[in-house]
Design an enzyme around this catalytic site. Structure first.
Site, PDB file in Angstrom:
ATOM      1  N   ASP A   1       0.839  -1.200   0.000  1.00  0.00           N
ATOM      2  CA  ASP A   1       0.000   0.000   0.000  1.00  0.00           C
ATOM      3  C   ASP A   1       0.871   1.247   0.000  1.00  0.00           C
ATOM      4  OD1 ASP A   1      -2.019   1.845   0.252  1.00  0.00           O
ATOM      5  OD2 ASP A   1      -2.497   1.373   2.329  1.00  0.00           O
TER       6      ASP A   1
ATOM      7  N   ASP B   1      -1.675   6.442  -6.637  1.00  0.00           N
ATOM      8  CA  ASP B   1      -1.984   5.483  -5.577  1.00  0.00           C
ATOM      9  C   ASP B   1      -2.075   4.081  -6.156  1.00  0.00           C
ATOM     10  OD1 ASP B   1      -2.803   4.179  -3.299  1.00  0.00           O
ATOM     11  OD2 ASP B   1      -4.870   4.888  -3.417  1.00  0.00           O
TER      12      ASP B   1
END
Length: 486
Positions: A101, A313
């Protein structure tokens, strides 16, 4: 008369010099493999995937020696997927499968006697939990540690009644992870040697929400954000890895890729500055062009504010545009497609889709995302379209994978669908992001330059060797060292 040295001594001296000055080279690259969370054949509705992405985007508002990690996964939004990798922690080392992440900072794993932690998973992995009592190198992080007075993550770590430094990570989709910080060894293997380093990470004793779902169950999360507690920040502060990481995600059916603690170097990489003082990887998007024509939109819609801006992201599967921008974008793409090349249009899970008998590269336009500093990311049709279906007559249905943000959120999110088949470099030291189109199934060049906390080159790092072919040079230098010295 000039003094002379025997050839053997001279060669040994040269070899010793190379062995010393290439110590860092021999320890790199350090990479993480990404593995596919759910097999490619297991499909998921686009609406379900969009819901997961939207929940993640709410978090963006709330949380105002290179090492290789092989990766598995897929960008395809019709496949339920997340990227995870295997990391070893503790003594003796144990394997943990962690979701990768870039939108969060800490590494945390499920702790023994965890409440709500998944005990089974549909992934082809064996779940593990961290037991501090079974690791000889474990040490607690107490209330007197600096972490308990530092904002490593929102909310900041707090002191508990039993003198432990605790945390709670609350997510907008009502999922949460709560536990306490510990310190133990993290291991990273290279082509010719192994290394380890103490690392502060979380030991979660309670999970709720989506984190407990068995179909996506993993052992925790490894964060690659900009915060001081991220893996790359902790290891780079010790001079073990550069303060830069890169990834290359494969866009074919096999999926996967590599994440590197270091800088992948290619001649065609372009860079744009990170916007300073923001917790995520925010970029200054200046405008969007469709088939060479700039969209007629006010560029202020891309300005970085608490509820808007452009973010890279890798934890988001698709890409997203603010509502006003999305409508202009969709109209421009539709207008650029020759009517005679289409067999029809339809809507699937809220996405505009097209039937065509032709190759999408012949039908759909290129899109250019133009950033500060003159850097552009050119999206070919394969970079923003998703294959949805194939009919018996050979017609294929393709849907636009760039979606509209929900509600009042003004974010532009660049997720895996546009990041795949590219080298992406996150240069935290230089505060910039770079990219270049690349076949991620191939090998690549990696920078070996390290900088210490003061910004100067680390001892034993050869800055005269700007890059090496992955592992090859270190391997042969080591052979020469061993042969001549022994």
């Amino acid at each position: 008369m000039a003094a002379t040295l025997p050839v053997g001594i001279l060669m040994a001296t040269i070899a010793l010099f190379f062995c010393q000055t290439t110590t860092v080279i021999c320890e790199f690259p350090m990479t993480l493999p990404l593995e596919r969370a759910i097999p490619l054949r297991n499909e998921m509705k686009l609406s379900e995937l969009k819901a997961l992405d939207h929940a993640r985007h709410r978090r963006l508002i709330q949380s105002s020696n290179d090492t290789d990690f092989p990766l598995e996964g897929t960008y395809d939004p019709y496949v339920a997927g997340l990227y995870y990798t295997k990391v070893q922690l503790g003594s003796p080392p144990r394997d943990f499968h962690l979701q990768v992440d870039t939108g969060s900072d800490p590494l945390w794993v499920t702790c023994s006697s965890c409440s709500g932690c998944p005990h089974k998973t549909q992934l082809q992995i064996k779940l593990s939990s961290f037991d501090p009592g079974k690791s000889s190198t474990y040490s607690p992080v107490t209330c007197s540690d600096a972490i308990c007075s530092s904002e490593y993550q929102t909310p900041e770590a707090v002191c508990s009644s039993d003198n432990r430094c605790t945390y709670t990570f609350q997510y907008a989709d009502d999922s949460a992870s709560a536990g306490y910080y510990v310190s133990d060894l993290i291991y990273f293997a290279t082509a010719i040697s192994n290394g380890s380093s103490p690392l502060i990470f979380g030991c979660s004793k309670e999970l709720t929400g989506n984190l407990v779902k068995n179909e996506r169950g993993v052992d925790g999360i490894i964060g690659f954000g900009q915060g001081d507690i991220s893996v790359v920040s902790q290891l780079s502060s010790k001079g073990l890895v550069p303060k830069v990481f890169s990834h290359c995600l494969r866009g074919d059916d096999q999926g996967g890729g590599t994440l590197v603690l270091g800088e992948i170097v290619e001649p065609n990489i372009v860079f744009t500055p990170l916007i300073p003082s923001w917790p995520h990887y925010n970029l200054d998007l200046k405008g969007i062009e469709v088939k060479g024509q700039k969209l007629a939109i006010d560029s202020s819609v891309f300005q970085t504010l608490p509820n808007q801006g452009t973010v890279i992201d890798s934890g988001t599967t698709m890409a997203y545009l603010p509502e006003g921008v999305y409508e202009s974008f969709l109209n421009a793409v539709s207008d650029a497609v020759p009517v005679e090349s289409l067999a029809g249009t339809y809507v699937a899970d809220g996405s505009q889709c097209f039937f065509t008998l032709n190759s999408i590269s012949e039908v759909f336009p290129n899109i250019s995302l133009n950033f500060a500093g003159g850097a552009s990311m050119v999206l070919k049709p394969k970079d923003y379209l998703v294959h949805h279906m194939t009919l018996n007559d050979g017609e294929t249905g393709w849907c636009i994978g760039i979606q509209k943000m929900q509600g009042s959120q003004g974010f532009t999110i660049l997720g895996d669908i546009v990041l795949k088949d590219r080298i992406i470099v996150y240069d935290l030291a230089g505060q910039r992001i770079g990219w270049a189109d690349y076949d991620c199934s191939k090998s690549f060049n990696v920078s070996v330059k390290l900088t210490s906390a003061s910004g100067s080159s680390s001892v034993g790092t050869s800055t005269d060797w700007p890059l090496i072919k992955k592992r090859t040079l270190a391997f042969f230098v080591s052979l020469i060292c061993c042969f001549l010295l022994f």
